[in-house]
Design an enzyme around this catalytic site. Structure first.
Site, short mmCIF file in Angstrom:
data_model
loop_
_atom_site.label_atom_id
_atom_site.label_comp_id
_atom_site.label_asym_id
_atom_site.label_seq_id
_atom_site.Cartn_x
_atom_site.Cartn_y
_atom_site.Cartn_z
N ASP A 78 0.76 -1.26 0.02
CA ASP A 78 0.01 -0.25 0.01
C ASP A 78 0.75 1.20 0.03
O ASP A 78 2.19 1.11 0.19
CB ASP A 78 -1.04 -0.09 1.25
CG ASP A 78 -0.24 0.04 2.67
OD1 ASP A 78 0.83 -0.68 2.48
OD2 ASP A 78 -0.84 0.33 3.46
N GLU A 136 -0.52 -1.99 5.09
CA GLU A 136 0.25 -1.80 6.19
C GLU A 136 0.18 -0.53 6.98
O GLU A 136 0.42 -0.51 8.23
CB GLU A 136 1.66 -2.24 5.75
CG GLU A 136 2.79 -2.57 7.23
CD GLU A 136 3.05 -1.05 7.58
OE1 GLU A 136 3.54 -0.98 8.92
OE2 GLU A 136 3.31 -0.11 6.73
#
Length: 387
Positions: A78, A136
């Protein structure tokens, strides 16, 4: 087998993957296209995988020809809500979104590791589980839901690495025990009583109350936590927006608490509430709070951490394997380590200029990905014969 030579042969594809992902970042829990990119990569190779694991996660599995252990490797994918300000050909094409922490490099690294493991499968022992994790950067993170969806089923050990713009290429940072902090956060709304700036005696000034609360909370680390332990409490937001002649009716504060041990974590939360309630009583005000228990501390297992240290010392591409000082940054890799033995280490990727992670000018020296790939490959393969 010289794993670094195997990685070096994939250098251009490694860079191409990373730059494509850097140009097409996606925020946490929104990474559908990145997940599809990962799936397409494995489809082309013929590697079996499971999609939509715990959300947008992807888990590929490569089984060697010989029996052995099951080793998991993890990379996150991400990005962050930051505007990319670098003047480079691979600059983010998505306004206000960029890979400002190196997750694009993590993903490229693990994909190339997967490609090499797939090429070597006929001579390998054991099974290799490649965990491509979403989200995350944003609590509750992707690790927890992926674990609940079975990504660690049958896994004997897990390794993960983080590319670091703070360390030179060729440097590997490891640490036994607590390495990264538990991360809790809070949002407080103080309810006072607003009024005219000319008549303060008729009010309960939320700005004054909030200011007193900030000062009181700053004493928690210095006067409640043992000096042998470590903790951080930071107020990141304080908002009470009014005209100059208006005394604030409400004020909103937000912040974070970072600790390494569960004992200190519990103490900080307990004392935090005590100070908050005491301050409100003293000012005859009320409050609402959203206290978010975030990621636990990353606590590396001793055997696996020292194993990675020894692996680093074997590789010619590693020029310095050093014991890191713990960092107050957080990582949801912590959840994996609560379920199976493993370790999380740092791989140097200093870009040639000083810039921290989560910065609009963040970048990496892409040679760091080659070192990271070699480390993960060597650790995964060698662990099959480790006692």
């Amino acid at each position: 087998m010289n794993v670094y030579e195997l990685v070096a042969k994939q250098k251009q594809q490694l860079i191409d993957i990373r730059r494509y992902l850097h140009m097409h970042p996606e925020l946490s829990f929104q990474e559908q296209n990145t997940a599809k990119y990962i799936q397409a990569f494995y489809d082309e190779l013929g590697v079996p995988y499971r999609a939509n694991v715990g959300g947008n996660g992807v888990v590929a599995t490569i089984t060697g020809a010989l029996p052995g252990k099951t080793v998991a490797l993890r990379a996150d994918f991400d990005a962050l809500p930051i505007q990319d300000e670098k003047d480079v050909p691979y600059k983010s094409t998505i306004p206000g979104v960029m890979h400002a922490c190196g997750h694009d490099g993590h993903t490229a690294t693990l994909l190339i590791v997967g490609k090499i493991l797939w090429q070597l499968r006929d001579e390998l022992r054991g099974t290799y589980v490649l965990i491509h994790q979403h989200a995350e950067e944003l609590d509750p993170g992707g690790a927890k839901s992926m674990i609940e969806d079975g990504c660690l089923d049958g896994v004997d050990v897990i390794f993960g690495t983080h590319l670091s713009s703070n360390h030179d290429v060729g440097h590997i940072g490891y640490r036994v025990g607590p390495m990264m902090a538990a991360c809790d956060s809070f949002d407080i709304t103080i309810q006072g009583r607003g009024g005219h700036g000319a008549h303060p005696h008729q009010t309960k000034d939320a700005v004054v109350i909030g200011s007193q609360l900030v000062l009181n909370l700053q004493q928690l680390v210095s006067r409640r936590v043992s000096p042998i332990e470590s903790a951080v409490l930071s107020i990141g937001g304080f908002v009470a927006d009014n005209a100059s002649n208006v005394i604030a009716d409400t004020a909103k504060l937000s912040g974070t608490i970072r600790t390494f041990t569960e004992e200190t974590r519990e103490l900080m939360e307990q004392e935090f509430y005590r100070v908050l309630e005491g301050t409100m009583i003293a000012h005859d005000a009320s409050y609402t709070i959203d206290f978010i228990k975030g990621y636990p501390a990353v606590v590396n297992h001793e055997h696996e951490t020292l194993f990675v240290r020894d692996v680093a010392k074997q590789l010619d591409c590693v020029t310095n394997a050093f014991e890191m000082v713990p960092t107050m940054g957080g990582e949801d890799f912590a959840y994996y380590l609560q379920h199976v033995p493993g370790t999380f280490f740092y791989t140097g990727a200093y870009p040639g200029y000083d810039v921290p992670h989560h910065h609009p000018m963040f970048d990496i020296d892409e040679r760091g990905m080659e070192v990271a790939a070699a480390m993960l490959l060597q650790a995964a393969i060698e662990y099959q014969s480790a006692s």
